[in-house]
Each structure stands twice: as structure tokens, then as C-alpha cells.
Write a protein that holds these residues in place. Structure first.
Motif, PDB file in Angstrom:
ATOM      1  N   CYS A   1       2.840   1.743  -3.397  1.00 19.29           N
ATOM      2  CA  CYS A   1       1.973   2.273  -4.458  1.00 19.29           C
ATOM      3  C   CYS A   1       1.692   3.759  -4.241  1.00 19.29           C
ATOM      4  O   CYS A   1       1.662   4.539  -5.200  1.00 19.29           O
ATOM      5  CB  CYS A   1       0.668   1.486  -4.512  1.00 19.29           C
ATOM      6  SG  CYS A   1       0.845  -0.202  -5.110  1.00 19.29           S
TER       7      CYS A   1
ATOM      8  N   GLY B   1      -5.324  -2.199  -9.003  1.00 19.89           N
ATOM      9  CA  GLY B   1      -4.499  -2.868 -10.001  1.00 19.89           C
ATOM     10  C   GLY B   1      -4.151  -4.290  -9.594  1.00 19.89           C
ATOM     11  O   GLY B   1      -4.177  -5.215 -10.417  1.00 19.89           O
TER      12      GLY B   1
ATOM     13  N   ALA C   1       2.861   6.702  -6.873  1.00 22.43           N
ATOM     14  CA  ALA C   1       1.866   7.620  -7.411  1.00 22.43           C
ATOM     15  C   ALA C   1       2.267   9.076  -7.173  1.00 22.43           C
ATOM     16  O   ALA C   1       2.192   9.914  -8.075  1.00 22.43           O
ATOM     17  CB  ALA C   1       0.505   7.335  -6.780  1.00 22.43           C
TER      18      ALA C   1
ATOM     19  N   GLY D   1      -0.237   4.717  -9.671  1.00 18.00           N
ATOM     20  CA  GLY D   1      -0.488   3.794  -8.569  1.00 18.00           C
ATOM     21  C   GLY D   1      -1.072   2.486  -9.062  1.00 18.00           C
ATOM     22  O   GLY D   1      -0.693   1.402  -8.593  1.00 18.00           O
ATOM     23  N   PHE D   2      -1.986   2.553 -10.015  1.00 15.83           N
ATOM     24  CA  PHE D   2      -2.613   1.348 -10.574  1.00 15.83           C
ATOM     25  C   PHE D   2      -1.573   0.469 -11.262  1.00 15.83           C
ATOM     26  O   PHE D   2      -1.536  -0.758 -11.054  1.00 15.83           O
ATOM     27  CB  PHE D   2      -3.691   1.767 -11.568  1.00 15.83           C
ATOM     28  CG  PHE D   2      -4.576   0.651 -12.045  1.00 15.83           C
ATOM     29  CD1 PHE D   2      -5.792   0.404 -11.431  1.00 15.83           C
ATOM     30  CD2 PHE D   2      -4.208  -0.144 -13.121  1.00 15.83           C
ATOM     31  CE1 PHE D   2      -6.622  -0.619 -11.873  1.00 15.83           C
ATOM     32  CE2 PHE D   2      -5.024  -1.169 -13.573  1.00 15.83           C
ATOM     33  CZ  PHE D   2      -6.240  -1.400 -12.948  1.00 15.83           C
TER      34      PHE D   2
ATOM     35  N   GLY E   1      -3.399   1.372  -6.506  1.00 18.10           N
ATOM     36  CA  GLY E   1      -2.520   0.207  -6.520  1.00 18.10           C
ATOM     37  C   GLY E   1      -3.251  -1.053  -6.091  1.00 18.10           C
ATOM     38  O   GLY E   1      -3.048  -2.138  -6.648  1.00 18.10           O
TER      39      GLY E   1
ATOM     40  N   ALA F   1       1.630   0.429 -10.747  1.00 17.12           N
ATOM     41  CA  ALA F   1       2.512  -0.136  -9.723  1.00 17.12           C
ATOM     42  C   ALA F   1       1.866  -1.348  -9.069  1.00 17.12           C
ATOM     43  O   ALA F   1       2.528  -2.373  -8.820  1.00 17.12           O
ATOM     44  CB  ALA F   1       2.835   0.925  -8.669  1.00 17.12           C
ATOM     45  N   GLY F   2       0.569  -1.265  -8.776  1.00 21.11           N
ATOM     46  CA  GLY F   2      -0.130  -2.397  -8.181  1.00 21.11           C
ATOM     47  C   GLY F   2      -0.152  -3.605  -9.097  1.00 21.11           C
ATOM     48  O   GLY F   2       0.016  -4.750  -8.642  1.00 21.11           O
TER      49      GLY F   2
ATOM     50  N   ALA G   1      -2.510   5.108  -3.556  1.00 21.05           N
ATOM     51  CA  ALA G   1      -2.343   3.811  -2.895  1.00 21.05           C
ATOM     52  C   ALA G   1      -3.536   2.905  -3.165  1.00 21.05           C
ATOM     53  O   ALA G   1      -3.374   1.705  -3.419  1.00 21.05           O
ATOM     54  CB  ALA G   1      -2.149   4.011  -1.398  1.00 21.05           C
TER      55      ALA G   1
ATOM     56  N   TYR H   1       0.831  -1.208   0.000  1.00 20.15           N
ATOM     57  CA  TYR H   1       0.000   0.000   0.000  1.00 20.15           C
ATOM     58  C   TYR H   1       0.864   1.255   0.000  1.00 20.15           C
ATOM     59  O   TYR H   1       0.628   2.192  -0.775  1.00 20.15           O
ATOM     60  CB  TYR H   1      -0.903  -0.044   1.227  1.00 20.15           C
ATOM     61  CG  TYR H   1      -1.900   1.087   1.356  1.00 20.15           C
ATOM     62  CD1 TYR H   1      -3.146   1.010   0.776  1.00 20.15           C
ATOM     63  CD2 TYR H   1      -1.578   2.234   2.092  1.00 20.15           C
ATOM     64  CE1 TYR H   1      -4.070   2.035   0.917  1.00 20.15           C
ATOM     65  CE2 TYR H   1      -2.495   3.264   2.236  1.00 20.15           C
ATOM     66  CZ  TYR H   1      -3.737   3.152   1.643  1.00 20.15           C
ATOM     67  OH  TYR H   1      -4.645   4.180   1.785  1.00 20.15           O
TER      68      TYR H   1
END
Length: 272
Positions: free
Chosen positions: A146, A177, A150, A238-239, A174, A241-242, A171, A143
């Protein structure tokens, strides 16, 4: 586009980190100056000045993150009267601010009730399964990573901006994602606004894929007016990265059971 209500994806263990994040976000919001006025839109000048000083100290500012230097003058939280009338007093900062740590504190700050409730709704619905798959401590680290990705992605592309960057959106994106990668076929009950709110049960890849596509379009400045007030690029970063962090966990992930289909006619009769 849609409002998620519930996913048909049972978790095996209690998502303690998720609960802690939701509580922390709500408590910090209630302690933020101007919270009461954010519901009505009427914030007195004194409260507004306190809010500006609070955000300047605890929010992430792209200019500070990229150039790693504090502004020459910052709001003090006090009000005063100048040549142009009443306003917020500014002075040289009397505190040392760490831009890196401001990213962490900014993840728990929100600009209003809708901002807070929207983030917490998505986190509540999709976060429990991601925490279930990663484990408690790895979910907490996931969390935060991410959120940092972002914030820095947005700041590097808006290095001259002095506007505070706040919210858990990066976050939470993420988490969305990761959920898309781990449970793409899980069914999600959503409300679709079409004259009235229509309840539909859709696959997660449709719900989250369309959400990401919309954020990507908005981050380019297309299809939305005044996009500068929302850091859509932070959502996209963030997405992504997730997604990347969840890919190694995809093999071996137990998929949720298929929901029962509605039966009609002779199929609906009870057999003995």
C-alpha cells in the motif's frame, strides 16, 4: 473531521508487526535531524541543512522515481555563506541512491510530531484487526504494498516535483481501506470537534468513509488552501489499494459483536 479514540473490535492475537511498525516510526523520527526543533518550530540553520541532506538521501522524490535519475547537486548537510548570505552547501552527490528503496525508507520519515502522532494513532486503532485477519507476515507485506502504491501513484501524477515525499500516510491509508472492507459495522469511539470535543460511537463505514471522501476532495485541490504540502492523492491511492487487497478476505471474516444498547425505564430493571 473526527479523531478516533478506540474501536469495539477485539483482536484474537497480539499484533506484533503493528507494534514493530509503531516503534520503528518513533525511533526513526527521534533520530531524524531537526526533531527537537519540530516541536517549537525553531530549527537552526545548521540543523535545517542537515535535515535537507537527510531527506534528500532517504526520502522518496517523485522526479527520481519517475525518471530514475539523481539530481546534479544535493545538499551536503554543511552550512556556508554565498552571495545571498548564509545557506546550505550543495555539491554533486557522493552516494548512490536507489529510488525504489527510497520509497521504503520514506515510509518511516515524518515532518513533525503531529504528522507522526496522527499516522500512528490511526495505525494503532485500526491496524490490529487487519493484522489479526491477514496474519503477521501478510500484514507486513500488505502495509508495504500500500505504501509503494501510494508513493508511485502520487509520483506519476507529479513527475516534475523535486519535493521529498515522506510519511506512513499512504500505507496507513491502505490499512483504513482494508478495515472498511472487513469490518464496516464495527463501532468506533471518536471525538467530534464542535465547540468542544464530543465523544460519539459511530460505525466504521461512517468514520472511514468520510475520511476517504475528505481526502478525495482535497486531492482535487478543492476545499483546502496550500494542499501542495500534503500528498492527498497518495492517501487516496493507498486507501483504494487497501480496499482491493482486502476484498478477497471479506468472506469468512468474523464480525465484532454488537455493543450492548443502553437500557431505560423498565428495561433497565434487574430481573431474577
Amino acid at each position: 473531521m473526527v479523531i478516533p479514540v478506540h474501536d469495539l473490535n477485539p483482536a484474537r492475537r497480539t499484533p506484533w508487526v503493528l507494534y514493530a511498525l509503531v516503534v520503528a516510526n518513533v525511533v526513526v523520527f527521534l533520530l531524524t535531524p531537526g526533531t527537537a526543533g519540530s516541536l517549537t518550530g525553531n530549527v537552526p540553520l545548521a540543523e535545517l541543512c542537515r535535515l535537507e541532506a537527510f531527506l534528500d538521501r532517504f526520502a522518496a522524490v517523485p522526479q527520481e522515481l519517475v525518471h530514475h535519475r539523481m539530481p546534479r547537486l544535493v545538499p551536503t548537510g554543511e552550512t556556508g555563506v554565498g552571495p545571498e548570505g548564509p545557506g546550505c552547501v550543495v555539491r554533486p552527490p557522493e552516494y548512490a541512491k536507489s529510488p525504489e528503496l527510497s520509497v521504503l525508507s520514506a515510509m518511516f520519515l515524518h515532518g513533525g510530531w503531529l504528522h507522526l502522532l496522527g499516522n500512528m494513532l490511526f495505525l494503532w486503532i485500526f491496524g490490529n484487526n487487519v493484522e489479526d485477519r491477514t496474519g503477521h507476515w501478510r500484514f507486513a507485506l500488505f502495509y508495504l504494498v500500500c505504501g509503494y502504491v501510494a508513493a508511485y501513484a502520487y509520483s506519476l501524477t507529479n513527475a516534475a516535483s523535486a519535493a521529498p515525499l515522506i510519511g506512513a500516510s499512504g500505507a496507513v491509508a491502505g490499512v483504513l481501506g482494508a478495515y472498511l472492507v472487513l469490518y464496516p459495522r464495527a463501532r468506533v469511539w471518536v471525538l467530534v470537534p464542535f465547540l468542544v470535543f464530543l465523544p460519539l460511537r459511530l460505525p466504521a463505514w461512517v468514520v472511514l468513509g468520510s475520511w476517504f471522501a475528505l481526502q478525495a476532495v482535497y486531492s482535487s485541490g478543492a476545499g483546502v488552501a496550500g494542499a501542495g504540502t500534503v500528498a492527498y492523492l497518495a492517501h487516496v491511492a493507498g486507501f483504494v489499494a487497501g480496499v482491493l487487497l482486502a476484498l478477497p478476505l471479506r468472506p469468512g471474516t468474523v464480525q465484532p459483536p454488537e455493543p450492548p444498547r443502553a437500557a431505560f425505564g423498565r428495561q433497565a430493571r434487574r430481573t431474577w
